[in-house]
Design a protein around this motif. Structure first.
Motif, PDB file in Angstrom:
ATOM      1  N   MET A  80       5.353   0.511 -11.620  1.00 53.84           N
ATOM      2  CA  MET A  80       4.700   1.475 -10.745  1.00 53.84           C
ATOM      3  C   MET A  80       5.242   1.342  -9.325  1.00 53.84           C
ATOM      4  SD  MET A  80       2.553   3.077 -12.694  1.00 53.84           S
ATOM      5  CE  MET A  80       1.379   3.830 -11.595  1.00 53.84           C
ATOM      6  N   LEU A  81       5.517   2.479  -8.705  1.00 53.64           N
ATOM      7  CA  LEU A  81       5.958   2.486  -7.318  1.00 53.64           C
ATOM      8  C   LEU A  81       4.765   2.312  -6.384  1.00 53.64           C
ATOM      9  CD1 LEU A  81       8.404   5.536  -7.555  1.00 53.64           C
ATOM     10  CD2 LEU A  81       9.018   3.109  -7.507  1.00 53.64           C
ATOM     11  N   ARG A  82       5.019   1.733  -5.211  1.00 49.78           N
ATOM     12  CA  ARG A  82       3.967   1.535  -4.211  1.00 49.78           C
ATOM     13  C   ARG A  82       4.484   1.965  -2.849  1.00 49.78           C
ATOM     14  NH1 ARG A  82       2.357  -4.604  -6.191  1.00 49.78           N
ATOM     15  NH2 ARG A  82       1.078  -3.998  -8.003  1.00 49.78           N
ATOM     16  N   THR A  83       3.608   2.467  -2.003  1.00 47.48           N
ATOM     17  CA  THR A  83       4.016   2.870  -0.663  1.00 47.48           C
ATOM     18  C   THR A  83       4.066   1.635   0.234  1.00 47.48           C
ATOM     19  OG1 THR A  83       1.889   3.222   0.454  1.00 47.48           O
ATOM     20  CG2 THR A  83       2.622   4.942  -1.089  1.00 47.48           C
ATOM     21  N   PRO A  84       4.704   1.715   1.405  1.00 43.38           N
ATOM     22  CA  PRO A  84       4.755   0.577   2.319  1.00 43.38           C
ATOM     23  C   PRO A  84       3.392   0.118   2.820  1.00 43.38           C
ATOM     24  CG  PRO A  84       6.489   2.147   2.855  1.00 43.38           C
ATOM     25  CD  PRO A  84       5.611   2.809   1.836  1.00 43.38           C
ATOM     26  N   LEU A  85       2.350   0.928   2.615  1.00 42.28           N
ATOM     27  CA  LEU A  85       1.007   0.566   3.078  1.00 42.28           C
ATOM     28  C   LEU A  85       0.163  -0.074   1.988  1.00 42.28           C
ATOM     29  CD1 LEU A  85       0.148   3.756   5.179  1.00 42.28           C
ATOM     30  CD2 LEU A  85       1.327   1.675   5.891  1.00 42.28           C
ATOM     31  N   TYR A  86       0.755  -0.332   0.830  1.00 50.02           N
ATOM     32  CA  TYR A  86      -0.010  -0.827  -0.318  1.00 50.02           C
ATOM     33  C   TYR A  86      -0.748  -2.129  -0.013  1.00 50.02           C
ATOM     34  CZ  TYR A  86      -1.042  -3.020  -4.790  1.00 50.02           C
ATOM     35  OH  TYR A  86      -1.675  -3.661  -5.823  1.00 50.02           O
ATOM     36  N   GLU A  87      -0.076  -3.107   0.578  1.00 53.24           N
ATOM     37  CA  GLU A  87      -0.718  -4.403   0.819  1.00 53.24           C
ATOM     38  C   GLU A  87      -1.902  -4.270   1.760  1.00 53.24           C
ATOM     39  OE1 GLU A  87      -0.295  -7.048  -0.806  1.00 53.24           O
ATOM     40  OE2 GLU A  87       1.496  -6.453  -1.921  1.00 53.24           O
ATOM     41  N   TRP A  88      -1.777  -3.441   2.790  1.00 56.95           N
ATOM     42  CA  TRP A  88      -2.907  -3.209   3.697  1.00 56.95           C
ATOM     43  C   TRP A  88      -4.061  -2.578   2.926  1.00 56.95           C
ATOM     44  CZ3 TRP A  88      -6.436   0.219   5.197  1.00 56.95           C
ATOM     45  CH2 TRP A  88      -7.119   0.007   6.395  1.00 56.95           C
ATOM     46  N   GLN A  89      -3.750  -1.597   2.113  1.00 63.49           N
ATOM     47  CA  GLN A  89      -4.794  -0.886   1.374  1.00 63.49           C
ATOM     48  C   GLN A  89      -5.484  -1.805   0.370  1.00 63.49           C
ATOM     49  OE1 GLN A  89      -2.279   2.204  -0.116  1.00 63.49           O
ATOM     50  NE2 GLN A  89      -2.382   3.426   1.764  1.00 63.49           N
ATOM     51  N   ARG A  90      -4.704  -2.647  -0.301  1.00 64.01           N
ATOM     52  CA  ARG A  90      -5.305  -3.578  -1.260  1.00 64.01           C
ATOM     53  C   ARG A  90      -6.229  -4.558  -0.542  1.00 64.01           C
ATOM     54  NH1 ARG A  90      -4.048  -8.561  -3.299  1.00 64.01           N
ATOM     55  NH2 ARG A  90      -2.180  -8.680  -1.995  1.00 64.01           N
ATOM     56  N   ALA A  91      -5.792  -5.079   0.615  1.00 58.99           N
ATOM     57  CA  ALA A  91      -6.623  -6.007   1.375  1.00 58.99           C
ATOM     58  C   ALA A  91      -7.895  -5.340   1.887  1.00 58.99           C
ATOM     59  CB  ALA A  91      -5.822  -6.577   2.547  1.00 58.99           C
ATOM     60  N   ALA A  92      -7.830  -4.018   2.074  1.00 51.16           N
ATOM     61  CA  ALA A  92      -8.997  -3.276   2.564  1.00 51.16           C
ATOM     62  C   ALA A  92      -9.964  -2.916   1.446  1.00 51.16           C
ATOM     63  CB  ALA A  92      -8.540  -2.014   3.286  1.00 51.16           C
ATOM     64  N   GLY A  93      -9.637  -3.302   0.216  1.00 49.03           N
ATOM     65  CA  GLY A  93     -10.548  -3.069  -0.898  1.00 49.03           C
ATOM     66  C   GLY A  93     -10.408  -1.727  -1.572  1.00 49.03           C
ATOM     67  N   ALA A  94      -9.278  -1.070  -1.396  1.00 44.42           N
ATOM     68  CA  ALA A  94      -9.073   0.226  -2.038  1.00 44.42           C
ATOM     69  C   ALA A  94      -9.056   0.085  -3.554  1.00 44.42           C
ATOM     70  CB  ALA A  94      -7.767   0.851  -1.560  1.00 44.42           C
ATOM     71  N   LYS A  95      -9.536   1.116  -4.240  1.00 41.39           N
ATOM     72  CA  LYS A  95      -9.432   1.201  -5.691  1.00 41.39           C
ATOM     73  C   LYS A  95      -8.209   2.051  -6.014  1.00 41.39           C
ATOM     74  CE  LYS A  95     -14.403   0.772  -6.537  1.00 41.39           C
ATOM     75  NZ  LYS A  95     -15.605   1.407  -7.140  1.00 41.39           N
ATOM     76  N   PHE A  96      -7.352   1.535  -6.901  1.00 43.99           N
ATOM     77  CA  PHE A  96      -6.084   2.185  -7.182  1.00 43.99           C
ATOM     78  C   PHE A  96      -6.071   2.835  -8.564  1.00 43.99           C
ATOM     79  CE2 PHE A  96      -5.122  -0.862  -3.897  1.00 43.99           C
ATOM     80  CZ  PHE A  96      -4.182  -0.228  -3.111  1.00 43.99           C
ATOM     81  N   VAL A  97      -5.265   3.897  -8.676  1.00 37.26           N
ATOM     82  CA  VAL A  97      -5.049   4.579  -9.951  1.00 37.26           C
ATOM     83  C   VAL A  97      -3.561   4.922 -10.071  1.00 37.26           C
ATOM     84  CG1 VAL A  97      -7.359   5.573 -10.092  1.00 37.26           C
ATOM     85  CG2 VAL A  97      -5.529   6.842  -8.937  1.00 37.26           C
TER      86      VAL A  97
END
Length: 364
Positions: free
Chosen positions: A1-18
């Motif tokens: 799966m591809l990820r954007t450059p903001l993925y790590e920030w978003q994961r640390a912020a508790g985002a739910k991914f699909v």
């Protein structure tokens, strides 16, 4: 799966991914309803770096693009853009895109993530003497959307953006440590005023973090979908694809018959003269049940006449809404139909689009 450059920030912020079109993307941060209402009433920020960004360069770019879309690009000046569709020879829709005229010899196309490679191949096959570059991996694309988007973004670039009209774009200087030059367009996919900003990854992370620190809530795909559906904006792969024409999809306004020849023109002229067999319509479910993509649409007599393409409960209106294709004879507002939902047929009504219109439309 591809990820954007903001993925790590978003994961640390508790985002739910699909998963979406080969990408791992946030569907929500604080919740779809909260993010939806933030954009409708104030402002929100979306990471849309998964969208394709194709740079086309050459002396004949405008001329050759003109042959691939039904919309007249000849009237665009540098700094202006046009929403349109790429067509097949059969007049059906390969993708919906925005064409940005940056200079006479350089154009930017924003394309859907799921169609990125297909669009690249199609353009490469038809654009001669044109250099193509894919900026997808080298730039972050952010959407700052909502009635309060202008003052927030203007404060971060120190330039007057109020003169930038809808579907115009320009280069501005961000207030980040590197004083980065950013591409800013007054476009969006929410039905609200807003801007899309394209910058290198480091500046993109700075802009994202700074916006959040200023109180702009991060938003995910969930609210992006409910916002666009309330505004009756199409989603490629659901509301249109290579089996539908712009005339059927309610995008006839994109077809500028006076412009001359273009891909698929003959097929569209034939369909126009014969009459389209079906039409995309807005539907309001008369009850609490939600119509989902793929649910059957029934005539008053009980015959299956179409399928729902998009559906949700509108956070702004508090009612279930949907898009779907029905025969032209049943496409008029006020027409009663039924939708098959969980083994039962639920009453629905054809209504005018959009379902929701912002009380403060963007300047044009």
């Amino acid at each position: 799966m591809l990820r954007t450059p903001l993925y790590e920030w978003q994961r640390a912020a508790g985002a739910k991914f699909v998963p979406f079109a080969g990408w791992e993307l946030p569907i929500q941060f604080q919740g779809v309803i909260a993010e939806h209402q933030a954009v409708r009433t104030q402002v929100g920020i979306f990471d849309i770096s998964h969208m394709g960004r194709l740079i086309l360069q050459g002396s004949r770019v405008r001329e050759q693009l003109q042959a691939l879309v039904p919309t007249d690009l000849g009237r665009l000046q540098p700094g202006e853009s046009q929403y349109t569709v790429l067509l097949t020879e059969q007049g059906t829709i390969l993708d919906d895109v925005i064409c940005y005229c940056q200079t006479e010899t350089q154009w930017l196309l924003i394309v859907n993530a799921a169609r990125r490679q297909a669009d690249w191949d199609w353009l490469a096959a038809h654009l001669k003497q044109t250099q193509m570059h894919d900026w997808g991996g080298s730039h972050v694309l952010l959407a700052i959307q909502g009635p309060a988007s202008l003052p927030h973004l203007q404060a971060l670039c120190g330039e007057d953006l109020s003169t930038l009209k809808r579907f115009q774009h320009r280069q501005v200087t961000l207030g980040d440590p590197d004083q980065t030059s950013a591409f800013v367009a007054r476009t969006g996919y929410t039905g609200e005023d807003g801007f899309e900003v394209m910058v290198p990854p480091a500046a993109g992370l700075w802009l994202w973090q700074t916006c959040v620190e200023r109180g702009i809530p991060p938003c995910g795909l969930g609210s992006r979908d409910t916002l666009r559906l309330e505004a009756a904006l199409h989603l490629y792969g659901q509301d249109m694809d290579t089996t539908t024409t712009p005339l059927e999809a309610g995008l006839g306004w994109l077809v500028h018959w006076q412009k001359g020849e273009f891909m698929g023109r003959q097929a569209l002229e034939q369909q126009k003269s014969q009459g389209i067999p079906r039409q995309l319509v807005g539907l309001q479910v008369l009850g609490r049940d939600i119509a989902r993509p793929g649910y059957p649409i029934y005539s008053p007599g009980g015959e299956v006449i179409g399928r729902v393409t998009s559906g949700t409960k509108s956070p702004s209106l508090g009612i279930p809404i949907a898009l779907g294709y029905v025969p032209v004879a049943l496409a008029g507002p006020g027409t009663r139909v039924e939708i098959g939902i969980r083994q039962q047929r639920v009453a629905a009504e054809v209504v005018k689009r959009p379902f929701y219109r912002s009380p403060a439309p963007a300047p044009r």
